[in-house]
Design a protein around this motif. Sequence first.
Motif, PDB file in Angstrom:
ATOM      1  N   ASP A   1      54.796   1.326  50.922  1.00  0.00           N
ATOM      2  CA  ASP A   1      55.238  -0.073  50.933  1.00  0.00           C
ATOM      3  C   ASP A   1      56.509  -0.259  50.115  1.00  0.00           C
ATOM      4  O   ASP A   1      57.357  -1.096  50.451  1.00  0.00           O
ATOM      5  CB  ASP A   1      54.141  -0.988  50.407  1.00  0.00           C
ATOM      6  CG  ASP A   1      52.974  -1.104  51.374  1.00  0.00           C
ATOM      7  OD1 ASP A   1      53.133  -0.747  52.563  1.00  0.00           O
ATOM      8  OD2 ASP A   1      51.884  -1.530  50.937  1.00  0.00           O
ATOM      9  N   HIS A   2      56.667   0.505  49.047  1.00  0.00           N
ATOM     10  CA  HIS A   2      57.884   0.436  48.242  1.00  0.00           C
ATOM     11  C   HIS A   2      59.069   1.019  49.017  1.00  0.00           C
ATOM     12  O   HIS A   2      60.173   0.486  48.953  1.00  0.00           O
ATOM     13  CB  HIS A   2      57.666   1.173  46.912  1.00  0.00           C
ATOM     14  CG  HIS A   2      58.801   1.041  45.965  1.00  0.00           C
ATOM     15  ND1 HIS A   2      59.186   2.069  45.134  1.00  0.00           N
ATOM     16  CD2 HIS A   2      59.650   0.019  45.695  1.00  0.00           C
ATOM     17  CE1 HIS A   2      60.211   1.679  44.410  1.00  0.00           C
ATOM     18  NE2 HIS A   2      60.514   0.439  44.723  1.00  0.00           N
TER      19      HIS A   2
ATOM     20  N   MET B   1      55.557  -6.269  45.436  1.00  0.00           N
ATOM     21  CA  MET B   1      55.978  -5.024  44.788  1.00  0.00           C
ATOM     22  C   MET B   1      55.564  -4.999  43.322  1.00  0.00           C
ATOM     23  O   MET B   1      55.132  -3.956  42.806  1.00  0.00           O
ATOM     24  CB  MET B   1      57.496  -4.830  44.918  1.00  0.00           C
ATOM     25  CG  MET B   1      57.971  -4.486  46.311  1.00  0.00           C
ATOM     26  SD  MET B   1      57.229  -2.976  46.965  1.00  0.00           S
ATOM     27  CE  MET B   1      56.010  -3.664  48.084  1.00  0.00           C
TER      28      MET B   1
ATOM     29  N   GLN C   1      49.968   1.280  39.891  1.00  0.00           N
ATOM     30  CA  GLN C   1      50.361   2.683  39.914  1.00  0.00           C
ATOM     31  C   GLN C   1      50.071   3.370  38.588  1.00  0.00           C
ATOM     32  O   GLN C   1      50.312   2.802  37.512  1.00  0.00           O
ATOM     33  CB  GLN C   1      51.857   2.812  40.233  1.00  0.00           C
ATOM     34  CG  GLN C   1      52.270   2.198  41.546  1.00  0.00           C
ATOM     35  CD  GLN C   1      51.432   2.689  42.702  1.00  0.00           C
ATOM     36  OE1 GLN C   1      51.326   3.889  42.952  1.00  0.00           O
ATOM     37  NE2 GLN C   1      50.822   1.755  43.422  1.00  0.00           N
TER      38      GLN C   1
ATOM     39  N   TRP D   1      56.041   6.382  42.254  1.00  0.00           N
ATOM     40  CA  TRP D   1      56.295   4.982  42.635  1.00  0.00           C
ATOM     41  C   TRP D   1      57.394   4.906  43.698  1.00  0.00           C
ATOM     42  O   TRP D   1      57.287   4.166  44.663  1.00  0.00           O
ATOM     43  CB  TRP D   1      56.664   4.170  41.406  1.00  0.00           C
ATOM     44  CG  TRP D   1      57.231   2.819  41.712  1.00  0.00           C
ATOM     45  CD1 TRP D   1      58.448   2.349  41.321  1.00  0.00           C
ATOM     46  CD2 TRP D   1      56.617   1.752  42.446  1.00  0.00           C
ATOM     47  NE1 TRP D   1      58.621   1.068  41.782  1.00  0.00           N
ATOM     48  CE2 TRP D   1      57.508   0.676  42.477  1.00  0.00           C
ATOM     49  CE3 TRP D   1      55.386   1.618  43.090  1.00  0.00           C
ATOM     50  CZ2 TRP D   1      57.236  -0.530  43.120  1.00  0.00           C
ATOM     51  CZ3 TRP D   1      55.109   0.424  43.742  1.00  0.00           C
ATOM     52  CH2 TRP D   1      56.021  -0.630  43.749  1.00  0.00           C
ATOM     53  N   LYS D   2      58.434   5.687  43.532  1.00  0.00           N
ATOM     54  CA  LYS D   2      59.545   5.675  44.505  1.00  0.00           C
ATOM     55  C   LYS D   2      59.060   6.066  45.899  1.00  0.00           C
ATOM     56  O   LYS D   2      59.615   5.614  46.895  1.00  0.00           O
ATOM     57  CB  LYS D   2      60.641   6.633  44.032  1.00  0.00           C
ATOM     58  CG  LYS D   2      61.906   6.596  44.869  1.00  0.00           C
ATOM     59  CD  LYS D   2      62.967   7.457  44.244  1.00  0.00           C
ATOM     60  CE  LYS D   2      64.297   7.531  44.907  1.00  0.00           C
ATOM     61  NZ  LYS D   2      64.550   7.000  46.162  1.00  0.00           N
TER      62      LYS D   2
ATOM     63  N   ALA E   1      60.217  -1.649  51.288  1.00  0.00           N
ATOM     64  CA  ALA E   1      60.947  -2.677  50.546  1.00  0.00           C
ATOM     65  C   ALA E   1      62.359  -2.188  50.204  1.00  0.00           C
ATOM     66  O   ALA E   1      63.322  -2.962  50.267  1.00  0.00           O
ATOM     67  CB  ALA E   1      60.187  -3.060  49.282  1.00  0.00           C
ATOM     68  N   GLN E   2      62.490  -0.910  49.882  1.00  0.00           N
ATOM     69  CA  GLN E   2      63.814  -0.344  49.610  1.00  0.00           C
ATOM     70  C   GLN E   2      64.696  -0.429  50.862  1.00  0.00           C
ATOM     71  O   GLN E   2      65.876  -0.792  50.782  1.00  0.00           O
ATOM     72  CB  GLN E   2      63.692   1.113  49.170  1.00  0.00           C
ATOM     73  CG  GLN E   2      63.026   1.304  47.822  1.00  0.00           C
ATOM     74  CD  GLN E   2      62.702   2.757  47.571  1.00  0.00           C
ATOM     75  OE1 GLN E   2      63.562   3.626  47.660  1.00  0.00           O
ATOM     76  NE2 GLN E   2      61.453   3.042  47.248  1.00  0.00           N
TER      77      GLN E   2
ATOM     78  N   SER F   1      61.724  -1.716  34.921  1.00  0.00           N
ATOM     79  CA  SER F   1      60.318  -1.325  34.987  1.00  0.00           C
ATOM     80  C   SER F   1      60.131  -0.154  34.035  1.00  0.00           C
ATOM     81  O   SER F   1      61.007   0.693  33.893  1.00  0.00           O
ATOM     82  CB  SER F   1      59.880  -0.974  36.412  1.00  0.00           C
ATOM     83  OG  SER F   1      60.602   0.114  36.933  1.00  0.00           O
TER      84      SER F   1
ATOM     85  N   ALA G   1      53.181  -2.200  41.884  1.00  0.00           N
ATOM     86  CA  ALA G   1      53.621  -1.347  40.768  1.00  0.00           C
ATOM     87  C   ALA G   1      52.587  -1.352  39.645  1.00  0.00           C
ATOM     88  O   ALA G   1      52.298  -0.311  39.050  1.00  0.00           O
ATOM     89  CB  ALA G   1      54.982  -1.808  40.252  1.00  0.00           C
TER      90      ALA G   1
END
Length: 113
Positions: A77-78, A34, A41, A72-73, A81-82, A61, A38
């Motif tokens: 893939d993020h 992550m 991005q 980003w949110k 992960a969330q 961040s 990030a």
Amino acid sequence: MSIATLPAPPYYVVCFSSQRTEVEDGYGEIGAVMVDLAKQQPGFLGFESARRPDGFGIINSYWQDEESIRAWKAVVDHVEAQRRGRADWYSRYEIRVALVQRAYGFDGTHAKE
């Protein structure tokens, strides 16, 4: 992890305060992925994190603008992960987004004698 080198304000910070569970199951590996993601991005400025032995941690961040944070949110893939974080890795978390209007610090490694 070290203190992030950032541009002069204004910029945004996303503060992620969390309490870890005892489940590891890929946590460290996904965390590293992550951070790398990030960094790729648009609008990403920097990252800092710290975690106590009892599992409480804070991740900051830094972002150029709110549009970058929203993008980003939504990165696939993020998002996954969330989901894993809520299901496995965290018993609680809080996210706070703030505009940094002023920043200053001290670097003792450059102290004059």
